[in-house]
Structures are given as C-alpha cells and as structure tokens.
Design an enzyme around this catalytic site. Structure first.
Site, PDB file in Angstrom:
ATOM      1  N   LYS A 222       0.872  -1.181   0.000  1.00 18.33           N
ATOM      2  CA  LYS A 222       0.000   0.000   0.000  1.00 18.33           C
ATOM      3  C   LYS A 222       0.905   1.226   0.000  1.00 18.33           C
ATOM      4  O   LYS A 222       1.261   1.754   1.051  1.00 18.33           O
ATOM      5  CB  LYS A 222      -0.913  -0.033   1.225  1.00 18.33           C
ATOM      6  CG  LYS A 222      -2.271   0.579   0.968  1.00 18.33           C
ATOM      7  CD  LYS A 222      -3.270   0.194   2.051  1.00 18.33           C
ATOM      8  CE  LYS A 222      -4.552   0.980   1.908  1.00 18.33           C
ATOM      9  NZ  LYS A 222      -5.378   0.567   0.765  1.00 18.33           N
TER      10      LYS A 222
HETATM   11  C1  LIG Z   1      -6.424  -0.260   0.392  1.00 21.14           C
HETATM   12  C2  LIG Z   1      -6.647  -0.915  -0.915  1.00 21.14           C
HETATM   13  C3  LIG Z   1      -7.647  -1.893  -1.111  1.00 21.14           C
HETATM   14  C4  LIG Z   1      -8.643  -2.269  -0.058  1.00 21.14           C
HETATM   15  O1  LIG Z   1      -8.065  -2.756   1.121  1.00 21.14           O
HETATM   16  P1  LIG Z   1      -8.913  -2.759   2.464  1.00 21.14           P
HETATM   17  O2  LIG Z   1      -7.981  -3.342   3.476  1.00 21.14           O
HETATM   18  O3  LIG Z   1     -10.086  -3.623   2.231  1.00 21.14           O
HETATM   19  O4  LIG Z   1      -9.287  -1.355   2.747  1.00 21.14           O
HETATM   20  C5  LIG Z   1      -7.738  -2.489  -2.358  1.00 21.14           C
HETATM   21  N1  LIG Z   1      -6.918  -2.146  -3.363  1.00 21.14           N
HETATM   22  C6  LIG Z   1      -5.955  -1.222  -3.207  1.00 21.14           C
HETATM   23  C7  LIG Z   1      -5.082  -0.887  -4.358  1.00 21.14           C
HETATM   24  C8  LIG Z   1      -5.792  -0.577  -1.990  1.00 21.14           C
HETATM   25  O5  LIG Z   1      -4.838   0.350  -1.857  1.00 21.14           O
END
Ligand SMILES: *Cc1c(COP(=O)(O)O)cnc(C)c1O
Length: 364
Positions: A203
């Site tokens: 992330k």
């Molecule tokens: C944060 C994110 C998600 C969703 O993750 P959650 O933990 O469910 O909030 C999905 N795809 C991407 C690219 C993300 O950055």
C-alpha cells in the site's frame, strides 16, 4: 528493531476547532476533507530506532526540499475506520491486520518495520484524544490514515536513514445512502497498475500516482472507476485503483482474483470471503478474464459484481465499459448477494451483530 516501545507524550491543541464549527462539519463531513484537532507522530533514525512518539496538535510539517520522499516516493500508508458501536463504545475493525500489512508494505519499500503495538497504540491514543469528532450523520465513522515516509535530506538513491510515521483522522460520512447505487467502471487497455515483481501488493502512494491517469481516462468515458487488467497479457481482471473486486454467479458462488503479488491484499476482501464461507457459499480465489466476464454477464451466469475496500465498504458494479463496448450485470443495479454480504459486514463493524471472528477491537 528498537527494543523498547516508545511511549506517547500528549500535547493538547491549544486552538481546537470551535464546538459550533465542529458540529457543523460533523453533520455532513463528506470524505477526506474534514480533519480532527490532533495527529500522532513518531520519528525513526537509523541507529537510534523509533523515538519521539507524540500526540500533538495537527499542523503542517516542514520538509527540507531535499527530503527523500519528495524525489523517490518512498512512502506507504494504511486506511482503517473507528466506529461508535450500538452501545456507545468506540472500536476499530481488525486493526491488527492493518498493522501487519503496514509492515509488509514497509518491507517492500525498504523501510524500517514499526512495532505492531506502536501502530495500534498510536491509533488508540489519537482516537481517545479526538473522541468528540465522530460524525453525527447516520453511518459516519473516523477514517484513520497512518502513513510513513522517507525524510532523509539526501538526493542519493538508497533507502532513507530517517523516517516519519504519522496518523491523521478524517471524520467521514456513511455510504449507506449513496452506496446503494451501482457504479460504472472503465476497463483500462492502455495502463496497468502493477506488474509481477513490482509494488502492487504494497500500500504505497506510488501505486496511486500511477493509477491517476487511468482514472482520468475512466472519467472521460463517463465512468466512476477504472478496473485494471494484468500487465503481462491484458486478459485477467485484477482490481480497481483502490478496491478489490468480486463476482457473484447464478449458482450462489463467489469468485475473486487470487493474491498473485500484483493485487493489494484487502482486509475487506478477506473479511467478506470469511463471512461468505461461514454462510455456506462457495468462494473461489481464481483468475477471471475480461472476456469471460463479458460472456458470463451476457449469458446470465454472472449475476452481480462488486468492489470492496475500507473507504466505501462494498460498492456494486452495474456497468462495465471498454473500447469494445459496454455491458451490464443483471439490470445494472445493486444485486441481492452483494447487499446481503455488505449488510453482514457492516452489522459486525457497528456492533449490531455478534462478532464471531474477534474482529472488533474496542477502545476504552
Ligand atoms: C487499500 C486498498 C484496497 C482495499 O483494502 P482494504 O484493506 O479492504 O481497505 C484495495 N486495493 C488497493 C489498491 C488498496 O490500496
């Protein structure tokens, strides 16, 4: 790794937002525009480890123009929510999973790991200090944004020797009203989000930077969101810019692309799979091609599709557009399976339904 966990000191904001002004903001906060009075901040220096942990007044931070993050984008973040439960207590949803994922992202971006307990404590302390900032609007919550960036003053290309970890909070409105309507998505043919060996599973801000031009292309074609295909063959559906994707079939089964290293391991994705399986539904983690998607939507085998993530929880996908044309799932509106599974998750998050998996983490 620093041996002892840094303890947080608290400096209260001497000029908090006035009560009347805050009340106005909390009645209709929108998403990501309103912020609370405080932030958490912890410093890292090579050799010294994590130190100087503080809850402090939220204010701009001064960066040297040569600060590494401004040049090489060594940055990661998380996103989670705190809710006021039906009984009035404050609680986070699976924050331990965010703490673990934060460190997985840190590893991929060659950053130091943050002790999971420091991650959790920074959020608990900040939420306690800003407890008067829960939105008053139905379904509102605190969107919590922990992040870390390289802060060494040096233009050489190497992992930074200094970092800042911060947490800010944005009170956000619910998606209950608007969330009931389905979105349209654009299939990006010219851009990909992540490639094997890249940072797709981390992330990091860089992934988002790379997705913006595709999102702009989607908007030009009248679509709400973009869906990315795999980088190698432009065949397999991966995910949206910031949400994972699920497919629901006429036999009651669900399918979602497998975590192959190019997809972000969503905590909502994981939670929904667990809930669906507990309900007796078959959930496949298998690749799904855009051609199959089109064919299954046409034949009626595929009845629903939805996107999921912390921010919007579950968003039905009604229409898919690409240069080859456009197709709809069912009638193009929200489907039954989608709404049922969404409600199951939301009820646990808000303390309305029992929490059999121990996902709700209360803050005293
Ligand atoms: C944060 C994110 C998600 C969703 O993750 P959650 O933990 O469910 O909030 C999905 N795809 C991407 C690219 C993300 O950055």
């Amino acid at each position: 790794m620093a041996s002892a966990l840094p303890a947080f000191t608290l400096e209260r904001n001497p000029q908090p937002v006035a009560i009347a002004e805050r009340a106005k903001l909390l009645a209709d906060p929108g998403f990501g525009r309103v912020f609370t009075d405080h932030m958490a901040i912890v410093r890292y220096t090579e050799g010294k480890g994590w130190h100087d942990a503080r809850i402090a007044p939220r204010k701009p931070i001064a960066l040297d123009p040569a600060s590494a993050v401004l040049h090489y984008a060594q940055e990661i973040f998380e996103g989670l929510k705190a809710y006021r439960l039906a009984d009035g207590t404050m609680a986070m949803f699976r924050p331990d999973a965010n703490a673990r994922r934060f460190n997985q992202s840190a590893e991929r971006l060659a950053m130091p790991k943050l002790p999971e307990e420091t991650f959790l404590e920074s959020i608990r302390q900040l939420v306690r200090v800003d407890r008067d900032w829960f939105p008053t609007v139905e379904g509102g919550s605190l969107y919590i944004r922990p992040f870390m960036f390289a802060n060494e003053v040096f233009l050489g290309v190497k992992p930074s020797a200094e970092y800042l970890y911060l947490v800010i909070i944005s009170p956000v409105g619910g998606y209950f009203k608007s969330g009931a309507s389905a979105v349209s998505i654009w299939v990006s043919q010219s851009y990909t989000r992540a490639a094997p060996g890249g940072t797709g599973a981390a992330k990091c801000g860089g992934n988002y930077a790379a997705s913006l031009v595709a999102q702009a292309e989607a908007s030009r074609h009248g679509c709400d969101q973009v869906v990315f295909l795999d980088a190698a063959s432009h065949k397999w559906v991966e995910e949206l810019g910031g949400m994972n994707v699920f497919f629901a079939f006429d036999d009651g089964s669900l399918q979602t692309p497998p975590l192959s290293g190019t997809i972000l391991p969503g905590i909502t994705r994981d939670s929904l799979m667990t809930l669906a399986r507990a309900e007796g539904l078959t959930v496949r983690e298998e690749p799904y091609s855009i051609d199959q998607w089109r064919a299954d939507a046409a034949s009626g085998r595929l009845t629903e599709a939805f996107a999921c993530g912390t921010a919007a929880v579950v968003t039905p996908i009604g229409t898919v557009k690409s240069p080859e044309g456009e197709f709809k799932m069912g009638t193009g509106g929200p489907g039954q399976t989608t709404m049922r599974i969404k409600q199951k998750l939301v009820d646990i998050q808000h303390g309305i339904a029992p929490d059999p998996h121990g996902w709700v983490s209360r803050i005293d």
